[in-house]
Scaffold this active site. Structure first.
Site, PDB file in Angstrom:
ATOM      1  N   GLU A 115      56.403 -21.916 -47.332  1.00 57.11           N
ATOM      2  CA  GLU A 115      55.931 -20.806 -46.488  1.00 57.11           C
ATOM      3  C   GLU A 115      54.458 -20.556 -46.752  1.00 57.11           C
ATOM      4  O   GLU A 115      53.979 -20.858 -47.837  1.00 57.11           O
ATOM      5  CB  GLU A 115      56.632 -19.494 -46.908  1.00 57.11           C
ATOM      6  CG  GLU A 115      58.085 -19.458 -46.726  1.00 57.11           C
ATOM      7  CD  GLU A 115      58.691 -18.254 -47.471  1.00 57.11           C
ATOM      8  OE1 GLU A 115      57.953 -17.316 -47.835  1.00 57.11           O
ATOM      9  OE2 GLU A 115      59.901 -18.289 -47.668  1.00 57.11           O
ATOM     10  N   LYS A 117      51.368 -18.610 -48.049  1.00 55.33           N
ATOM     11  CA  LYS A 117      51.154 -17.558 -49.053  1.00 55.33           C
ATOM     12  C   LYS A 117      50.135 -16.592 -48.455  1.00 55.33           C
ATOM     13  O   LYS A 117      48.959 -16.930 -48.312  1.00 55.33           O
ATOM     14  CB  LYS A 117      50.648 -18.156 -50.361  1.00 55.33           C
ATOM     15  CG  LYS A 117      50.492 -17.120 -51.450  1.00 55.33           C
ATOM     16  CD  LYS A 117      50.219 -17.794 -52.778  1.00 55.33           C
ATOM     17  CE  LYS A 117      50.091 -16.830 -53.936  1.00 55.33           C
ATOM     18  NZ  LYS A 117      49.420 -15.573 -53.662  1.00 55.33           N
ATOM     19  N   ASP A 119      47.636 -13.666 -48.077  1.00 57.91           N
ATOM     20  CA  ASP A 119      46.754 -12.973 -49.016  1.00 57.91           C
ATOM     21  C   ASP A 119      46.648 -11.511 -48.621  1.00 57.91           C
ATOM     22  O   ASP A 119      45.662 -11.070 -48.042  1.00 57.91           O
ATOM     23  CB  ASP A 119      45.378 -13.658 -49.011  1.00 57.91           C
ATOM     24  CG  ASP A 119      44.590 -13.289 -50.246  1.00 57.91           C
ATOM     25  OD1 ASP A 119      45.177 -12.698 -51.170  1.00 57.91           O
ATOM     26  OD2 ASP A 119      43.390 -13.584 -50.288  1.00 57.91           O
ATOM     27  N   TYR A 226      59.353 -11.709 -46.599  1.00 58.82           N
ATOM     28  CA  TYR A 226      59.862 -13.018 -47.010  1.00 58.82           C
ATOM     29  C   TYR A 226      60.865 -12.957 -48.145  1.00 58.82           C
ATOM     30  O   TYR A 226      61.302 -13.985 -48.638  1.00 58.82           O
ATOM     31  CB  TYR A 226      58.700 -13.910 -47.435  1.00 58.82           C
ATOM     32  CG  TYR A 226      57.734 -13.208 -48.379  1.00 58.82           C
ATOM     33  CD1 TYR A 226      58.130 -12.822 -49.654  1.00 58.82           C
ATOM     34  CD2 TYR A 226      56.440 -12.893 -47.966  1.00 58.82           C
ATOM     35  CE1 TYR A 226      57.272 -12.156 -50.507  1.00 58.82           C
ATOM     36  CE2 TYR A 226      55.568 -12.216 -48.817  1.00 58.82           C
ATOM     37  CZ  TYR A 226      55.993 -11.855 -50.083  1.00 58.82           C
ATOM     38  OH  TYR A 226      55.150 -11.183 -50.921  1.00 58.82           O
ATOM     39  N   LYS A 314      47.960 -23.143 -54.558  1.00 62.01           N
ATOM     40  CA  LYS A 314      46.786 -22.487 -53.952  1.00 62.01           C
ATOM     41  C   LYS A 314      45.825 -23.530 -53.398  1.00 62.01           C
ATOM     42  O   LYS A 314      45.529 -24.524 -54.070  1.00 62.01           O
ATOM     43  CB  LYS A 314      46.075 -21.648 -55.002  1.00 62.01           C
ATOM     44  CG  LYS A 314      46.884 -20.456 -55.449  1.00 62.01           C
ATOM     45  CD  LYS A 314      46.054 -19.219 -55.255  1.00 62.01           C
ATOM     46  CE  LYS A 314      46.610 -18.036 -55.988  1.00 62.01           C
ATOM     47  NZ  LYS A 314      45.576 -17.087 -56.316  1.00 62.01           N
ATOM     48  N   CYS A 408       9.646  -2.277 -38.514  1.00 62.15           N
ATOM     49  CA  CYS A 408      10.621  -2.930 -37.642  1.00 62.15           C
ATOM     50  C   CYS A 408       9.999  -4.194 -37.055  1.00 62.15           C
ATOM     51  O   CYS A 408       8.883  -4.135 -36.522  1.00 62.15           O
ATOM     52  CB  CYS A 408      11.022  -1.970 -36.528  1.00 62.15           C
ATOM     53  SG  CYS A 408      11.920  -2.778 -35.198  1.00 62.15           S
ATOM     54  N   CYS A 411       9.326  -3.521 -33.008  1.00 56.13           N
ATOM     55  CA  CYS A 411       8.346  -2.569 -32.460  1.00 56.13           C
ATOM     56  C   CYS A 411       7.288  -2.144 -33.470  1.00 56.13           C
ATOM     57  O   CYS A 411       6.332  -1.464 -33.110  1.00 56.13           O
ATOM     58  CB  CYS A 411       9.058  -1.338 -31.914  1.00 56.13           C
ATOM     59  SG  CYS A 411       9.777  -0.337 -33.218  1.00 56.13           S
ATOM     60  N   CYS A 426      15.186   1.336 -38.042  1.00 56.54           N
ATOM     61  CA  CYS A 426      14.035   1.608 -37.192  1.00 56.54           C
ATOM     62  C   CYS A 426      14.438   2.861 -36.417  1.00 56.54           C
ATOM     63  O   CYS A 426      15.478   2.875 -35.762  1.00 56.54           O
ATOM     64  CB  CYS A 426      13.827   0.435 -36.233  1.00 56.54           C
ATOM     65  SG  CYS A 426      12.861   0.874 -34.789  1.00 56.54           S
ATOM     66  N   CYS A 431      12.396   1.374 -29.163  1.00 58.24           N
ATOM     67  CA  CYS A 431      12.156   0.026 -29.704  1.00 58.24           C
ATOM     68  C   CYS A 431      12.806  -1.008 -28.758  1.00 58.24           C
ATOM     69  O   CYS A 431      13.978  -0.854 -28.401  1.00 58.24           O
ATOM     70  CB  CYS A 431      12.771  -0.045 -31.094  1.00 58.24           C
ATOM     71  SG  CYS A 431      13.022  -1.708 -31.695  1.00 58.24           S
TER      72      CYS A 431
HETATM   73  S1  IVH Z   1      57.709 -14.876 -52.936  1.00 55.49           S
HETATM   74  C1  IVH Z   1      59.487 -13.540 -57.163  1.00 55.49           C
HETATM   75  N1  IVH Z   1      56.502 -15.582 -50.742  1.00 55.49           N
HETATM   76  O1  IVH Z   1      51.990 -13.859 -53.733  1.00 55.49           O
HETATM   77  C2  IVH Z   1      58.217 -13.598 -56.413  1.00 55.49           C
HETATM   78  N2  IVH Z   1      55.289 -14.323 -52.333  1.00 55.49           N
HETATM   79  O2  IVH Z   1      50.899 -14.712 -56.297  1.00 55.49           O
HETATM   80  C3  IVH Z   1      58.485 -13.560 -54.984  1.00 55.49           C
HETATM   81  N3  IVH Z   1      53.015 -13.763 -51.619  1.00 55.49           N
HETATM   82  O3  IVH Z   1      53.721 -11.574 -55.751  1.00 55.49           O
HETATM   83  C4  IVH Z   1      57.271 -13.807 -54.201  1.00 55.49           C
HETATM   84  N4  IVH Z   1      53.102 -14.753 -49.666  1.00 55.49           N
HETATM   85  O4  IVH Z   1      52.819 -10.789 -53.383  1.00 55.49           O
HETATM   86  C5  IVH Z   1      56.387 -14.935 -51.913  1.00 55.49           C
HETATM   87  N5  IVH Z   1      55.591 -16.244 -48.716  1.00 55.49           N
HETATM   88  C6  IVH Z   1      55.476 -15.606 -49.888  1.00 55.49           C
HETATM   89  C7  IVH Z   1      54.282 -14.948 -50.265  1.00 55.49           C
HETATM   90  C8  IVH Z   1      54.230 -14.316 -51.509  1.00 55.49           C
HETATM   91  C9  IVH Z   1      52.352 -14.035 -50.489  1.00 55.49           C
HETATM   92  C10 IVH Z   1      52.440 -13.003 -52.746  1.00 55.49           C
HETATM   93  C11 IVH Z   1      53.408 -12.062 -53.405  1.00 55.49           C
HETATM   94  C12 IVH Z   1      53.504 -12.569 -54.818  1.00 55.49           C
HETATM   95  C13 IVH Z   1      52.176 -13.227 -54.977  1.00 55.49           C
HETATM   96  C14 IVH Z   1      52.166 -14.207 -56.113  1.00 55.49           C
END
Ligand code: IVH
Length: 778
Positions: A115, A117, A119, A226, A314, A408, A411, A426, A431
């Site tokens: 899946e 990740k 941010d 998730y 990552k 500026c 002008c 400015c 201007c």
């Molecule tokens: S599963 C038991 N799935 O990334 C931990 N985490 O760096 C379950 N995160 O703490 C986490 N996308 O806040 C999971 N598809 C995803 C995620 C995800 C982002 C975050 C989450 C986690 C952190 C770890």
């Protein structure tokens, strides 16, 4: 000296640094280093501790999940702790991860999911009998901040799930700020002279920590889910089916989920995700590999910090090295002077970058950016190019320090820095650069939507003096416009009759646009699209806004609050030394009893003023901070309008330019009015949420959104239980499947337009379903 004695100073230094960065990340939401650099510090400390176990302790940051718990919000314990994930940047580690699991489950196939990740900010929702009863951040993993009120403002999170859901469940996911909104917010902040936000994650975290949930609602946060913590009910056998189950509850999931039978297949999915993740509406920093079968997860269990059945891979942040050739100055519509890095063009995250905003002078100095430097470019929020680091080791000595010009560049007026702002401005309202930006702003879609008058055309109109002020557009001669030369005398590019006719028609249409569009078009500092709507909702017409008793009342109230803050006997006084001295001087000779008396009188005035404003239609919230020592309570007032907005509106209409604008509008016989309430609150789509999917053919997406809003509807990001209709264009995405599964009513683009544009259609005839049930989030 023992080996561990030698390693101790470095370990202590690392602990201090890691804790500092943890505070910056979790409490201030303002990290100074990248996740990757942070992980490197943590890794170094972990290695030292592994080598010298006498240096390890349960208090070490290597033993903690995240930041410390914050105090401003009430703390709540998670029913099941929120763990973190082990991280890796190496593809090789993924093979090890799978092999480790195979040892624990010998002979078993271990299907995996991959899946994105996300941010964002980790969140845990608690649903009891289908009702959202609590939402909490991760905090230290065991207890987090109770952010229920703020979470309730997020449209993609249902407050009520359909009947028949498990009796009690903790749903885990991520709150995020869509990348597009992040770009817009930062553009507005630059223009308002406010410091830019670093990235969408910090902005989302900062928003969730607002004590006033109305400010959160303004931000436009979204969420996806998730995972789960406590779950009292039947769980499906796999992660893939769990995500489907959440979707059927109206809880959005990740944009895509892959299934993989082997480490190799997982790797292929991770690589594919790496190529498409930039198209997701949220920022992603990696992929999460999980064991698909939930029963196998139970067998694998967890370590103290992270589950053995999942790992985060990552992606390396996409950075490019290039040379900063020059720093130029851009003049904004309100006169803000923004330094811009002119770069040797490079390719980053899928596009060519040759310019990057440096936001303001302080930022340039903080990062010590010099002209001629080699720099690293990254896209903040994967969208806005930003200079993230200077390669100081590559300096030749010929690099030049940057200072804001004193004048500026357009002008020549002196640049001015206002108190409490990071920006230089400015202040010359005539201007030429400001005029051009204002003209562009006036004609943009969100404001008066006058076709094709941006960029080079705006420049030419100002340069040839055909237009000096946006209102000159209303006296623009079609013939003269048609002959406008957009090129040079040698290489002419003539505007043309057809084009000119179209523009003039659009200008005429703008006369009848509603008040909020006109308020936005005036380019009043601090007034963006949302604020313009709020101001319009509180005033009948533009003249009413210019002479607003309501705004004067707000400002008076602000003054009363400041006075009360300064006179109350518990006051600590202003921090600024000059202001402090002044404060002490005004208090000299006033006894404690007198201060209490004056404070009580001021409180009465504040309450009366709030009451008056409420009667005039403003939404006000008063918080009373009771004092244990019996002194009068301290009152804090919040409202939908902020003090700086009110002040800015007053300043604008009192300025020479504002007065002239109003006079001209009067002489043109315009007085833009608020949309009649029947157009919005009683509109065809009043209280309903419409979601769009696929590409539209008849009108642009923006126009469709405007149409929906003008009929009182809201635009939803994802199909959920709360969606009233889905409008389906060509090549629809997964939203159509979601709608089919949830039984949400959907229309083709043509059908929808026909219904919406028909004059007051009888609801039965077009089968508009009943409005969502009471208690559902609209
Ligand atoms: S599963 C038991 N799935 O990334 C931990 N985490 O760096 C379950 N995160 O703490 C986490 N996308 O806040 C999971 N598809 C995803 C995620 C995800 C982002 C975050 C989450 C986690 C952190 C770890």
């Amino acid at each position: 000296m023992a080996d561990s004695e030698k390693a101790k100073p470095r370990a202590l230094e690392l602990i201090r640094e890691i804790e500092r960065h943890n505070r910056l990340y979790y409490e201030k939401a303002a990290p100074e280093i990248t996740d990757q650099d942070f992980d490197a510090l943590l890794r170094e400390l972990r290695e030292i501790e592994e080598k010298h176990p006498d240096l390890a302790s349960p208090e070490s940051p290597t033993q903690k999940v995240g930041g410390t718990v914050l105090v401003a919000f009430e703390q709540v314990r998670h029913l099941v702790p929120m763990q973190s994930l082990d991280n890796t940047y190496s593809e090789g580690d993924l093979g090890d991860f799978v092999r480790r699991m195979q040892k624990l489950l010998p002979g078993e196939a271990i299907p995996l999911t991959v899946e994105p990740k996300v941010d964002g900010v980790a969140i845990s929702l608690l649903y009891e009998n289908g009702r959202l009863v609590r939402a909490a951040t991760r905090g230290d993993g065991t207890a987090g901040d109770d952010v229920t009120e703020n979470i309730r403002t997020i449209r993609s999170i249902p407050r009520q799930l359909p009947a028949g859901v498990p009796t009690r469940m903790e749903i885990r996911g991520e709150v995020y700020l869509p990348k597009k909104l992040f770009t817009r917010i930062n553009e507005e902040r630059d223009e308002q002279g406010l410091p830019a936000f670093a990235n969408p994650r910090n902005t989302a975290a900062g928003s969730l920590k607002q004590l006033d949930s109305r400010l959160v609602a303004k931000r436009g946060l979204e969420a996806l889910f998730y995972g789960f913590g406590a779950f009292e009910g039947q769980l499906p056998p796999t992660q893939s089916e769990f995500i489907e189950l959440l979707r059927s509850f109206g809880l959005p999931g990740p944009d895509k989920l892959w299934q993989a039978q082997t480490a190799e297949e997982a790797l292929a999915a991770i690589r594919e995700l790496g190529t498409i993740r930039h198209d997701f509406p949220y920022e992603t920093d990696g992929a999460v590999l999980k064991v698909d079968v939930l029963a196998q997860r139970d067998q694998l269990g967890s370590t103290a910090k992270a589950p053995r059945w999942a790992i985060a891979y990552k992606y390396e942040p996409e950075r490019a090295r290039t040379r900063l050739r020059d720093i130029t100055i851009q003049v904004g519509r309100t006169g803000v002077l923004t330094p811009v890095a002119e770069l040797e063009p490079v390719f980053v995250s899928g596009s060519r970058v040759s310019r990057a905003t440096l936001h303001n002078e302080e930022e340039v100095h903080r990062k010590d950016i010099r002209i001629g430097d080699y720099v690293l470019i990254e896209k903040a929020g994967e969208v806005i190019p930003a200079v993230v680091a200077v390669l100081t080791g590559e300096r030749s000595g010929a690099e030049e320090k940057f200072f804001m010009p004193r004048n500026c560049p357009s002008c020549g007026s002196p640049a001015v820095k206002r108190k409490d702002e990071v920006a230089w401005r400015c202040e010359n309202i005539i201007c030429p650069a400001q005029k051009t930006r204002r003209l562009e702003f006036f004609t943009q879609r969100a404001a008066l939507d006058i076709e094709s008058l941006g960029g080079a055309v705006a420049d030419k109109l100002i340069e040839t003096q055909l237009v000096q002020d946006p209102l000159d557009l209303f006296a623009l001669d079609e013939k003269r416009l048609s002959t406008l030369n957009l090129g040079s005398p040698d290489e002419p590019r003539i505007f043309g009759a057809k084009h000119a006719a179209k523009v003039v028609k659009a200008i005429q249409k703008a006369r009848d646009l509603p008040l909020h569009k006109w308020i936005l078009a005036l380019a009043i500092p601090h007034v963006g699209a949302t604020t313009a709507r709020q101001l319009a909702a509180l005033h009948e017409d533009l003249e009413g806004l210019a002479k607003s008793a309501l705004i004067a009342g707000f400002l008076q109230l602000q003054e009363l609050l400041v006075e009360a803050n300064n006179i109350n006997p518990d006051a600590t006084g202003p921090k600024d030394p000059a202001e402090r001295e002044q404060w002490l001087r005004t208090l000299a000779g006033i006894s404690r009893e007198e201060r209490i008396k004056i404070h009580a009188q001021l409180n009465e005035k504040i309450e009366a003023s709030v009451e008056k404003l409420r009667k005039a239609g403003a939404k006000m919230k008063v918080k009373t901070e009771k004092k244990a020592n019996g002194n009068p309570p301290l009152l804090a007032v919040t409202s939908e309008l902020e003090g700086e907005v009110c002040k800015s509106v007053v300043d604008f209409f009192q300025s020479e330019y504002g007065r002239r604008t109003l006079e001209r509008l009067q002489s043109l016989n315009f007085n833009p009015r608020r949309e009649s309430s029947s157009e919005t609150s009683g509109g065809l789509l009043s209280g309903m949420t419409v979601v769009l999917t696929g590409s539209l053919a008849k009108i642009t997406r923006r126009d469709m959104e405007n149409l929906i809003r003008s009929l009182g509807g809201n635009i939803g990001g994802a199909v959920s239980k709360n969606t009233t209709y889905l409008v389906v264009g060509a090549a629809p995405g997964s939203k159509l499947e979601d709608a089919q599964r949830l039984g949400t009513k959907f229309f083709s683009e043509e059908e929808f337009l026909a219904i919406m544009q028909a004059p007051t259609p009888p609801p039965e005839a077009i089968q508009i379903p009943v409005k969502p049930q009471q208690g559902e989030l609209l």
